[in-house]
Design an enzyme around this catalytic site. Structure first.
Site, mmCIF file in Angstrom:
data_model
loop_
_atom_site.group_PDB
_atom_site.id
_atom_site.type_symbol
_atom_site.label_atom_id
_atom_site.label_comp_id
_atom_site.label_asym_id
_atom_site.label_seq_id
_atom_site.Cartn_x
_atom_site.Cartn_y
_atom_site.Cartn_z
ATOM 1 N N SER A 1 0.801 -1.233 0.000
ATOM 2 C CA SER A 1 0.000 0.000 0.000
ATOM 3 C C SER A 1 0.827 1.273 0.000
ATOM 4 O O SER A 1 0.470 2.237 -0.671
ATOM 5 C CB SER A 1 -0.932 0.014 1.206
ATOM 6 O OG SER A 1 -1.714 -1.138 1.212
ATOM 7 N N TYR B 1 4.683 -1.407 -11.006
ATOM 8 C CA TYR B 1 4.433 -2.096 -9.726
ATOM 9 C C TYR B 1 3.311 -1.398 -8.961
ATOM 10 O O TYR B 1 2.361 -2.040 -8.505
ATOM 11 C CB TYR B 1 5.732 -2.108 -8.925
ATOM 12 C CG TYR B 1 5.645 -2.846 -7.607
ATOM 13 C CD1 TYR B 1 5.660 -4.232 -7.561
ATOM 14 C CD2 TYR B 1 5.560 -2.150 -6.394
ATOM 15 C CE1 TYR B 1 5.589 -4.914 -6.341
ATOM 16 C CE2 TYR B 1 5.493 -2.819 -5.176
ATOM 17 C CZ TYR B 1 5.508 -4.194 -5.150
ATOM 18 O OH TYR B 1 5.431 -4.873 -3.948
HETATM 19 P P1 NAP Z 1 10.234 -12.718 -3.667
HETATM 20 O O1 NAP Z 1 11.060 -13.292 -2.578
HETATM 21 O O2 NAP Z 1 10.890 -12.141 -4.869
HETATM 22 O O3 NAP Z 1 9.192 -13.845 -4.095
HETATM 23 C C1 NAP Z 1 8.352 -13.685 -5.209
HETATM 24 C C2 NAP Z 1 7.655 -15.004 -5.477
HETATM 25 O O4 NAP Z 1 6.811 -14.831 -6.632
HETATM 26 C C3 NAP Z 1 8.617 -16.138 -5.776
HETATM 27 O O5 NAP Z 1 8.159 -17.322 -5.154
HETATM 28 C C4 NAP Z 1 8.524 -16.265 -7.293
HETATM 29 O O6 NAP Z 1 8.725 -17.617 -7.682
HETATM 30 C C5 NAP Z 1 7.063 -15.884 -7.550
HETATM 31 N N1 NAP Z 1 6.865 -15.448 -8.933
HETATM 32 C C6 NAP Z 1 7.430 -14.377 -9.546
HETATM 33 N N2 NAP Z 1 7.048 -14.341 -10.845
HETATM 34 C C7 NAP Z 1 6.235 -15.409 -11.038
HETATM 35 C C8 NAP Z 1 5.540 -15.915 -12.173
HETATM 36 N N3 NAP Z 1 5.608 -15.322 -13.377
HETATM 37 N N4 NAP Z 1 4.810 -17.044 -12.027
HETATM 38 C C9 NAP Z 1 4.748 -17.672 -10.822
HETATM 39 N N5 NAP Z 1 5.377 -17.245 -9.724
HETATM 40 C C10 NAP Z 1 6.118 -16.128 -9.822
HETATM 41 O O7 NAP Z 1 9.300 -11.543 -3.124
HETATM 42 P P2 NAP Z 1 8.475 -11.306 -1.773
HETATM 43 O O8 NAP Z 1 9.000 -10.070 -1.177
HETATM 44 O O9 NAP Z 1 8.341 -12.548 -0.977
HETATM 45 O O10 NAP Z 1 7.070 -10.913 -2.425
HETATM 46 C C11 NAP Z 1 5.847 -11.557 -2.133
HETATM 47 C C12 NAP Z 1 4.732 -10.528 -2.242
HETATM 48 O O11 NAP Z 1 4.883 -9.554 -1.218
HETATM 49 C C13 NAP Z 1 4.712 -9.761 -3.567
HETATM 50 O O12 NAP Z 1 3.398 -9.664 -4.039
HETATM 51 C C14 NAP Z 1 5.247 -8.390 -3.188
HETATM 52 O O13 NAP Z 1 4.759 -7.375 -4.044
HETATM 53 C C15 NAP Z 1 4.711 -8.259 -1.779
HETATM 54 N N6 NAP Z 1 5.411 -7.264 -0.942
HETATM 55 C C16 NAP Z 1 6.696 -7.495 -0.529
HETATM 56 C C17 NAP Z 1 7.326 -6.544 0.279
HETATM 57 C C18 NAP Z 1 8.730 -6.744 0.775
HETATM 58 O O14 NAP Z 1 9.287 -5.827 1.412
HETATM 59 N N7 NAP Z 1 9.350 -7.886 0.550
HETATM 60 C C19 NAP Z 1 6.653 -5.364 0.649
HETATM 61 C C20 NAP Z 1 5.351 -5.168 0.206
HETATM 62 C C21 NAP Z 1 4.741 -6.136 -0.584
HETATM 63 P P3 NAP Z 1 9.588 -18.130 -8.963
HETATM 64 O O15 NAP Z 1 10.652 -17.124 -9.227
HETATM 65 O O16 NAP Z 1 10.062 -19.461 -8.482
HETATM 66 O O17 NAP Z 1 8.573 -18.235 -10.059
#
Ligand code: NAP
Length: 238
Positions: free
Chosen positions: A148, A161
């Site tokens: 958010s 994004y």
């Molecule tokens: P991450 O460690 O980069 O993990 C992203 C995940 O999404 C991985 O498991 C990746 O798996 C999967 N993914 C990416 N592209 C894909 C595709 N085309 N098809 C299927 N799977 C896919 O990131 P994270 O921080 O855990 O993010 C998780 C969520 O939290 C996201 O929606 C992000 O926007 C949100 N978020 C994160 C933060 C933060 O600070 N980390 C803050 C706010 C919101 P593969 O590469 O194996 O496909």
């Protein structure tokens, strides 16, 4: 010993190969759920499955290697899961990509389209194909993961994004409204800064040891997935 809060619930988690999705999958397994893990990387999912077995008394996960940019593959998911499980209790639409940070005028169209496809359109397709299974659950729970702070601030260089996440919030709240007369509850989690690959991509100079770790977020995901959670259409922060 306390009753497991997600005993025998069937939960699909997208983006389960690492980061927040992996931590949520392990927490759900610990609470007794059968977890269905989705990402593109089958070998990474296999490693998460090893950890799921340890966390969940030996129960193995179901692995789905799938690219969420592939709309046809998502559309086939509902019928496949129906055949195997007959229902779905929990959907966590967590997978996401950051995309390159760049001025609006420099964004290649394929880049714009991919971020919107994975972060937004895939979640609409998941709703469309999985809604019949969620309605067969006595307490269908849907959780999307937003961002958010970034989405609301319309910050320079973050447009694909940010646009995808603000639209995801509207998508989730619309689905919440459309399911108000059912047993389904739809909510979003805004995790804020968490030590993951995506965070490192956005802030490469940052010391991730100073950030919240994915395991520290999971309690709210368990609560939102529980049959006794009553709110719908909300953005919740851990
Ligand atoms: P991450 O460690 O980069 O993990 C992203 C995940 O999404 C991985 O498991 C990746 O798996 C999967 N993914 C990416 N592209 C894909 C595709 N085309 N098809 C299927 N799977 C896919 O990131 P994270 O921080 O855990 O993010 C998780 C969520 O939290 C996201 O929606 C992000 O926007 C949100 N978020 C994160 C933060 C933060 O600070 N980390 C803050 C706010 C919101 P593969 O590469 O194996 O496909």
């Amino acid at each position: 010993m306390a009753e497991k809060r997600l005993k025998d619930r069937i939960a699909l988690i997208t983006g389960a190969s690492r980061g927040i999705g992996r931590a949520v999958a392990l927490a759900y397994a610990r609470e007794g759920a059968h977890v269905i893990l989705l990402s593109r990387d089958l070998s990474a999912l296999g490693r998460v499955d090893d950890a799921v077995r340890k966390a969940g008394d030996g129960k193995e996960a179901t692995l789905i290697p799938l690219d969420l940019a592939d709309g046809g593959a998502i559309d086939a998911l509902g019928p496949k899961l129906y055949e195997r499980f007959g229902r779905l209790d929990i959907l966590v639409g967590n997978a996401g990509i950051l995309g390159r940070l760049s001025p609006l005028t420099h964004i290649p169209s394929e880049h714009w389209e991919r971020v919107l496809a994975v972060n937004l359109t895939a979640n609409w397709r998941l709703i469309r194909t999985l809604d019949p299974l969620l309605r067969r659950s006595d307490a269908g729970r849907v959780i999307f993961v937003t961002s958010s702070g970034v989405a609301d601030s319309a910050r320079a260089y973050w447009a694909p994004y940010s646009v995808s996440k603000i639209a995801l919030e509207t998508l989730a709240k619309t689905y919440a409204d459309e399911t108000r007369d059912s047993a389904i509850k739809v909510n979003l989690v805004n995790p804020r800064a968490t030590a993951t690959c995506m965070r490192a991509e956005a802030y490469p100079g940052e010391d991730q040891a100073t950030l919240r770790q994915p395991d520290e977020l999971t309690e709210i995901f368990v609560k939102l997935a529980s049959p006794d959670w009553t709110a719908t259409g909300e953005i919740v922060e851990p």
